[in-house]
Write a protein that holds these residues in place. Structure first.
Motif, mmCIF file in Angstrom:
data_model
loop_
_atom_site.group_PDB
_atom_site.id
_atom_site.type_symbol
_atom_site.label_atom_id
_atom_site.label_comp_id
_atom_site.label_asym_id
_atom_site.label_seq_id
_atom_site.Cartn_x
_atom_site.Cartn_y
_atom_site.Cartn_z
ATOM 1 N N TYR A 144 72.992 -59.337 8.855
ATOM 2 C CA TYR A 144 73.809 -59.028 9.959
ATOM 3 C C TYR A 144 74.971 -59.887 9.929
ATOM 4 N N CYS A 145 76.263 -59.444 9.999
ATOM 5 C CA CYS A 145 77.265 -60.318 10.126
ATOM 6 C C CYS A 145 77.557 -60.625 11.604
ATOM 7 N N ALA A 146 78.319 -61.798 11.808
ATOM 8 C CA ALA A 146 78.583 -62.236 13.302
ATOM 9 C C ALA A 146 79.936 -62.913 12.900
ATOM 10 N N ALA A 147 80.658 -63.045 14.395
ATOM 11 C CA ALA A 147 81.837 -63.513 14.339
ATOM 12 C C ALA A 147 82.101 -64.316 15.581
ATOM 13 N N ASP A 148 82.794 -65.409 15.473
ATOM 14 C CA ASP A 148 83.363 -66.246 16.755
ATOM 15 C C ASP A 148 84.990 -66.269 16.746
ATOM 16 N N ARG A 149 85.681 -66.262 17.594
ATOM 17 C CA ARG A 149 87.027 -66.048 17.834
ATOM 18 C C ARG A 149 87.711 -67.538 17.201
ATOM 19 N N VAL A 150 87.113 -68.622 17.655
ATOM 20 C CA VAL A 150 87.949 -69.887 17.429
ATOM 21 C C VAL A 150 87.093 -70.739 16.584
ATOM 22 N N ARG A 151 85.989 -71.086 16.923
ATOM 23 C CA ARG A 151 84.898 -71.969 16.059
ATOM 24 C C ARG A 151 83.688 -71.280 16.201
ATOM 25 N N LEU A 185 81.773 -55.043 14.822
ATOM 26 C CA LEU A 185 81.526 -55.585 13.632
ATOM 27 C C LEU A 185 80.538 -54.404 12.988
ATOM 28 N N VAL A 186 80.829 -54.046 11.963
ATOM 29 C CA VAL A 186 80.108 -52.878 11.279
ATOM 30 C C VAL A 186 79.796 -53.314 9.719
ATOM 31 N N GLU A 187 78.409 -53.386 9.414
ATOM 32 C CA GLU A 187 77.926 -53.662 8.102
ATOM 33 C C GLU A 187 77.620 -52.448 7.539
ATOM 34 N N LEU A 237 80.005 -71.137 16.986
ATOM 35 C CA LEU A 237 79.225 -71.542 18.289
ATOM 36 C C LEU A 237 77.747 -71.559 17.579
ATOM 37 N N VAL A 238 76.926 -72.413 18.535
ATOM 38 C CA VAL A 238 75.580 -72.279 18.152
ATOM 39 C C VAL A 238 75.138 -70.875 18.112
ATOM 40 N N SER A 239 75.384 -69.921 19.026
ATOM 41 C CA SER A 239 74.878 -68.644 18.892
ATOM 42 C C SER A 239 76.148 -67.760 18.890
ATOM 43 N N PRO A 240 76.324 -67.113 17.685
ATOM 44 C CA PRO A 240 77.626 -66.100 17.726
ATOM 45 C C PRO A 240 77.871 -65.299 18.671
ATOM 46 N N THR A 241 79.290 -65.175 19.022
ATOM 47 C CA THR A 241 79.547 -64.126 20.107
ATOM 48 C C THR A 241 79.346 -62.882 19.888
ATOM 49 N N TYR A 242 79.842 -62.305 18.616
ATOM 50 C CA TYR A 242 79.644 -60.725 18.283
ATOM 51 C C TYR A 242 78.856 -60.751 16.850
ATOM 52 N N TRP A 243 78.080 -59.594 17.199
ATOM 53 C CA TRP A 243 77.256 -59.190 16.037
ATOM 54 C C TRP A 243 77.536 -57.706 15.590
ATOM 55 N N GLY A 244 77.188 -57.413 14.235
ATOM 56 C CA GLY A 244 77.144 -56.080 13.779
ATOM 57 C C GLY A 244 75.548 -55.700 14.272
ATOM 58 N N GLN A 245 75.516 -54.378 13.624
ATOM 59 C CA GLN A 245 74.017 -53.705 13.830
ATOM 60 C C GLN A 245 73.112 -53.779 12.886
ATOM 61 N N GLY A 246 73.580 -54.464 11.644
ATOM 62 C CA GLY A 246 72.787 -54.733 10.388
ATOM 63 C C GLY A 246 72.797 -53.827 9.537
#
Length: 120
Positions: free
Chosen positions: A95-102, A4-6, A104-113
């Motif tokens: 920061y942007c963040a992503a989860d594949r399916v739903r 993920l790239v912001e 999550l309390v703590s996102p799986t993937y993060w950008g660098q900001g």
């Protein structure tokens, strides 16, 4: 590798606007839950918005509701955060963040900001 790239951050005066971008390395259906967070120096990370890429349902924090808007360009695998009527208290690393399916309390993937600075 998931990335993920912001981009789009910068310095602006109060009342101004910025549009942040988050480019994802995976397509829409592999990142069903997308979120924006921000963190100012000395403060805890704050959730800003949640965007469900398939049905476009969006939620906003009260602090940004009515001023910020999330959108996406599926063809570009890009999510945007349009920020209007910016205030000094909006200054933070975003920061942007992503989860594949739903979500999550703590996102799986993060950008660098990307840094946003709003001056009064």
């Amino acid at each position: 590798q998931v990335q993920l790239v912001e981009s789009g951050g910068g310095s602006v005066q109060a009342g101004g606007s910025l549009r942040l971008s988050c480019v994802a390395s995976m397509d829409t259906y592999d990142r069903a839950c997308m979120r924006w967070f921000r963190q100012a120096p000395g403060k805890e990370r704050e959730w800003v918005a949640t965007f469900y890429t398939v049905n476009y349902i969006t939620y906003y924090a009260d602090s940004v509701k009515g001023r910020f808007a999330v959108s996406q360009d599926r063809a570009k695998n890009t999510m945007y955060l349009q920020m209007n009527t910016l205030k000094p208290e909006d200054s933070a690393m975003y920061y942007c963040a992503a989860d594949r399916v739903r979500c999550l309390v703590s996102p799986t993937y993060w950008g660098q900001g990307t840094q946003v600075t709003v001056s009064s």
